[in-house]
Scaffold this active site. Structure first.
Site, PDB file in Angstrom:
ATOM      1  CE  LYS A   1      78.779-135.493 -44.113  1.00 29.20           C
ATOM      2  NZ  LYS A   1      78.641-134.044 -44.270  1.00 29.20           N
TER       3      LYS A   1
ATOM      4  CB  SER B   1      78.436-136.818 -50.660  1.00 28.94           C
ATOM      5  OG  SER B   1      78.092-135.910 -51.672  1.00 28.94           O
TER       6      SER B   1
ATOM      7  CG  HIS C   1      80.948-138.066 -47.263  1.00 31.01           C
ATOM      8  ND1 HIS C   1      79.862-138.595 -46.595  1.00 31.01           N
ATOM      9  CD2 HIS C   1      80.512-136.934 -47.868  1.00 31.01           C
ATOM     10  CE1 HIS C   1      78.819-137.823 -46.805  1.00 31.01           C
ATOM     11  NE2 HIS C   1      79.176-136.805 -47.573  1.00 31.01           N
TER      12      HIS C   1
HETATM   13  N1  PMP Z   1      80.542-131.334 -48.267  1.00 32.71           N
HETATM   14  C1  PMP Z   1      80.081-132.572 -48.582  1.00 32.71           C
HETATM   15  C2  PMP Z   1      80.832-133.380 -49.583  1.00 32.71           C
HETATM   16  C3  PMP Z   1      78.928-133.076 -47.963  1.00 32.71           C
HETATM   17  O1  PMP Z   1      78.484-134.300 -48.281  1.00 32.71           O
HETATM   18  C4  PMP Z   1      78.242-132.267 -47.017  1.00 32.71           C
HETATM   19  C5  PMP Z   1      76.986-132.747 -46.315  1.00 32.71           C
HETATM   20  N2  PMP Z   1      76.703-134.049 -46.319  1.00 32.71           N
HETATM   21  C6  PMP Z   1      78.742-130.998 -46.738  1.00 32.71           C
HETATM   22  C7  PMP Z   1      79.892-130.569 -47.380  1.00 32.71           C
HETATM   23  C8  PMP Z   1      78.031-130.100 -45.780  1.00 32.71           C
HETATM   24  O2  PMP Z   1      78.339-130.419 -44.500  1.00 32.71           O
HETATM   25  P1  PMP Z   1      77.374-130.289 -43.225  1.00 32.71           P
HETATM   26  O3  PMP Z   1      76.286-131.311 -43.401  1.00 32.71           O
HETATM   27  O4  PMP Z   1      78.312-130.628 -42.141  1.00 32.71           O
HETATM   28  O5  PMP Z   1      76.861-128.898 -43.169  1.00 32.71           O
END
Ligand code: PMP
Length: 286
Positions: A214, A154, A182
């Site tokens: 996403k 991310s 992602h």
């Molecule tokens: N894992 C990763 C790699 C993320 O980037 C994110 C949030 N961007 C999450 C888990 C958490 O997910 P959520 O925003 O759907 O709660």
């Protein structure tokens, strides 16, 4: 005054987070049938046919035996990792892993060692040391060794070196947890994520984790894998036992957008997206 701006900061990768179109219509219909809230957990009164339909679809999409869906992606990591490993276990975590993976690792009580970002020499060194020296002081073998990585990281946008990670996890008899927040929906010729991108077998990843926030433009997360693993998590994960079930219209949003990506919605919306992604993949590899 209304200003037109370009949003460069969200993860609405495929556009399913918009407020019009067939995905939205399907969610609105389910809202009128089921309401927005479930007001109970999956283990109590909150298990709906919609949840089971979603989980069957996710398992089929990923090419794994079984899957479980959760109301929050962050909690999918932070609450499931502690159900999988604990004291006497070792976590090997990429230095750029997301906060939810870091929190899950800390809450688990397992020993955590960090390897350099996507660096296979660094990961192999930790694996070798873990096998040679075992646990500190007692030198007993680690109960389990779990490698934590992301499909597309991310923070950097880098793609995990999945074939090498899988080869290492097999060589050192450890387990692999892959966070596809992602990459799912957005990577690989059919949008099945990092495994699809590299043409690998989904069974080589022990714990397939991802989010619906996403590419699917919705909310929540999932874990996919062997039936035995998912049955275990249904009973032991705090996010399955103590958290309210995912909201039905949110679930429908995921079902419909996933079916679009799979080309099972009766339109060519998803097909067009996949062709565009395929082109990107080809260009990336040039
Ligand atoms: N894992 C990763 C790699 C993320 O980037 C994110 C949030 N961007 C999450 C888990 C958490 O997910 P959520 O925003 O759907 O709660």
């Amino acid at each position: 005054m209304i200003k037109n701006v370009i949003n460069m900061g969200s993860y609405n990768y495929l556009g399913y987070g918009q407020n019009t179109g067939p995905v939205n219509d399907a969610a609105a219909e389910v809202l009128s049938q089921y309401g927005a809230g479930v007001c109970s957990t999956r283990q109590e009164m909150g298990n709906l046919d919609k949840h089971e339909e979603l989980e069957r679809l996710v398992a089929r999409f990923l090419g794994v035996e079984s899957a479980m869906a959760y109301g929050m992606g962050f909690a999918t990591n932070s609450m499931n990792i502690p159900a999988l490993v604990g004291k006497g276990c070792l976590i090997l975590s990429d230095e750029l892993n997301h906060a939810s993976l870091v929190l899950g690792a800390r809450l688990s009580g397992a020993t955590i060692r960090i390897f350099k970002h996507n660096n296979m020499q660094s990961l192999e060194k930790l694996l070798k040391d873990a096998i040679v020296y075992g646990q500190p002081r007692t030198h007993r073998p680690w109960k389990k060794i779990l490698i934590l990585v992301e499909g597309i990281f991310s923070m950097e946008g880098s793609i995990v070196r999945l074939p090498e990670v899988i080869a290492l996890k097999k060589k050192y008899k450890s387990y692999l947890y892959l966070d596809e927040a992602h990459s799912i929906g957005a990577l690989g010729p059919t949008g099945r994520g990092a495994v699809d991108y590299f043409g690998l077998n989904p069974e080589d990843v022990d714990v397939m984790m991802g989010t619906f926030t996403k590419s699917f433009g919705s909310a929540g997360g999932y874990i996919g894998g062997k039936k035995e693993l998912i049955d275990y998590l249904r009973v032991h994960s705090h996010s399955a036992v103590y958290a309210t079930s995912p909201s039905p219209p949110v679930v429908q949003q995921i079902i419909t957008s996933m079916k679009c990506i799979m080309g099972e919605d009766g339109t060519t919306i998803g097909l067009g997206q996949m062709m565009a992604f395929d082109l990107l993949t080809i260009l990336e590899r040039l």
